[in-house]
Design an enzyme around this catalytic site. Structure first.
Site, short mmCIF file in Angstrom:
data_model
loop_
_atom_site.label_atom_id
_atom_site.label_comp_id
_atom_site.label_asym_id
_atom_site.label_seq_id
_atom_site.Cartn_x
_atom_site.Cartn_y
_atom_site.Cartn_z
N GLY A 159 6.16 -2.85 -8.13
CA GLY A 159 5.31 -1.74 -7.70
C GLY A 159 3.87 -2.18 -7.48
N ASN A 160 3.14 -1.36 -6.76
CA ASN A 160 1.71 -1.61 -6.50
C ASN A 160 1.04 -0.32 -6.07
OD1 ASN A 160 2.85 -2.04 -3.63
ND2 ASN A 160 3.50 -3.88 -4.74
N SER B 136 -1.82 -7.69 -4.14
CA SER B 136 -0.38 -7.45 -4.07
C SER B 136 0.21 -8.10 -2.82
CB SER B 136 -0.12 -5.94 -4.01
OG SER B 136 1.22 -5.71 -3.63
N SER B 137 1.38 -8.67 -2.98
CA SER B 137 2.08 -9.26 -1.83
C SER B 137 2.37 -8.22 -0.75
CB SER B 137 3.38 -9.91 -2.30
OG SER B 137 4.15 -8.95 -3.01
N GLU B 138 2.27 -6.93 -1.13
CA GLU B 138 2.60 -5.85 -0.19
C GLU B 138 1.38 -5.24 0.49
OE1 GLU B 138 5.48 -5.89 0.56
OE2 GLU B 138 6.93 -5.55 -1.05
N HIS C 48 3.56 2.46 -4.45
CA HIS C 48 4.90 1.90 -4.17
C HIS C 48 5.59 1.61 -5.49
CE1 HIS C 48 8.13 -0.77 -3.18
NE2 HIS C 48 7.52 -1.83 -3.68
N HIS D 239 9.59 0.81 -7.67
CA HIS D 239 11.03 0.52 -7.64
C HIS D 239 11.72 1.49 -8.61
CE1 HIS D 239 10.41 -4.00 -6.36
NE2 HIS D 239 9.73 -3.15 -5.59
N HIS E 251 15.14 -1.88 -1.58
CA HIS E 251 13.82 -2.20 -2.13
C HIS E 251 13.29 -1.10 -3.07
CE1 HIS E 251 9.65 -4.16 -1.15
NE2 HIS E 251 9.68 -3.64 -2.37
P1 13P Z 1 3.27 -7.47 -6.21
O1 13P Z 1 3.21 -7.86 -7.69
O2 13P Z 1 2.89 -8.63 -5.32
O3 13P Z 1 2.49 -6.22 -5.96
O4 13P Z 1 4.80 -7.20 -5.84
C1 13P Z 1 5.53 -6.24 -6.53
C2 13P Z 1 6.51 -5.54 -5.66
O5 13P Z 1 7.01 -4.52 -6.06
C3 13P Z 1 6.85 -6.09 -4.33
O6 13P Z 1 7.52 -5.14 -3.57
#
Ligand code: 13P
Length: 230
Positions: free
Chosen positions: A43-44, A87-89, A108, A110, A171
């Site tokens: 999550g982010n 965040s990668s997102e 976001h 999960h 996802h």
């Molecule tokens: P991050 O830690 O990069 O935010 O990624 C978590 C995530 O849920 C990717 O979808």
């Protein structure tokens, strides 16, 4: 640092300085985690700031997260190399803000049931009138793409073009709001609806409300609770 005050959804004044927004992002991320919406480090969370956003850093445990760890990502996708990586997102957060200029917070997660439906590629239909809180007659499920990619950002922009929430295949879910609090509240609501919908699927009797009824609900939610205090 720019300082100003705006009215929050609850009607209370909230600071919108960079410092207060950083704290708000940490609070939202911790609340999301504490309420079980984001297993592990998943999550982010972000909030719109200047020409970009303030977003949670990648792969940092929520308990350890501090205001200084929140990363500013500019509209051109750059950030200061002296701070944590975002965040990668960040690309789909950016896509959400570009798609919906009237929305200022993105969450976001999960969360369990929303993710289960997303893994089954099942959108949430109008099985309950509360689905309309996301802005329409369903909560769509956008196609799968690898996390962190432009492809996923494109799918999310499409999913949020006429809704405030969508599922992301294999996802999780994403929710947006006019404030960060509103985005967080909607993410909780999406998980509640997903939990209820999974239960209804088990009964094998999904009864869908009409488009007319849902259009009426969408209109009602535009003013619902606007005068509530706190
Ligand atoms: P991050 O830690 O990069 O935010 O990624 C978590 C995530 O849920 C990717 O979808």
């Amino acid at each position: 640092m720019t300082k100003s005050k705006t009215k929050s959804k609850s009607g209370k004044s909230k600071g919108t300085s960079e410092a207060s927004l950083r704290k708000a992002v940490v609070m939202a991320a911790r609340t999301m985690s504490a309420r079980g919406l984001s297993p592990g480090r998943s999550g982010n969370v972000s909030v719109r700031w200047r020409d970009g956003m303030l977003i949670t850093p990648t792969a940092l445990a929520y308990d350890a997260m501090k205001a200084d760890d929140i990363v500013f990502v500019a509209d051109d996708g750059t950030w200061s190399k002296s701070v944590r990586a975002p965040s990668s997102e960040w690309r789909f957060h950016q896509a959400a803000y570009r798609q919906r200029p009237d929305r200022h917070g993105v969450v976001h997660t999960h969360s369990l049931h929303a993710t289960a439906l997303a893994c089954a590629h099942k959108p949430i239909p109008a099985f309950h009138y509360m689905v309309a809180v996301a802005g329409g007659r369903d909560i769509p499920c956008v196609p799968y793409a690898t996390f962190g990619t432009e492809d996923l950002a494109r799918h999310v922009a499409q999913g949020l073009s006429e809704r405030d929430a969508c599922l992301m295949a294999n996802h999780g879910q994403i929710a947006i709001g006019s404030t960060l609090d509103a985005a967080l509240e909607l993410a909780f609501e999406v998980e509640t609806l997903a939990t209820q919908y999974v239960a209804v699927l088990g009964l094998d009797a999904v009864l869908i409300l009409s488009d007319e009824e849902m259009a009426d609900m969408v209109e009602r939610f535009k003013s619902y609770g606007k005068n509530r205090d706190g």
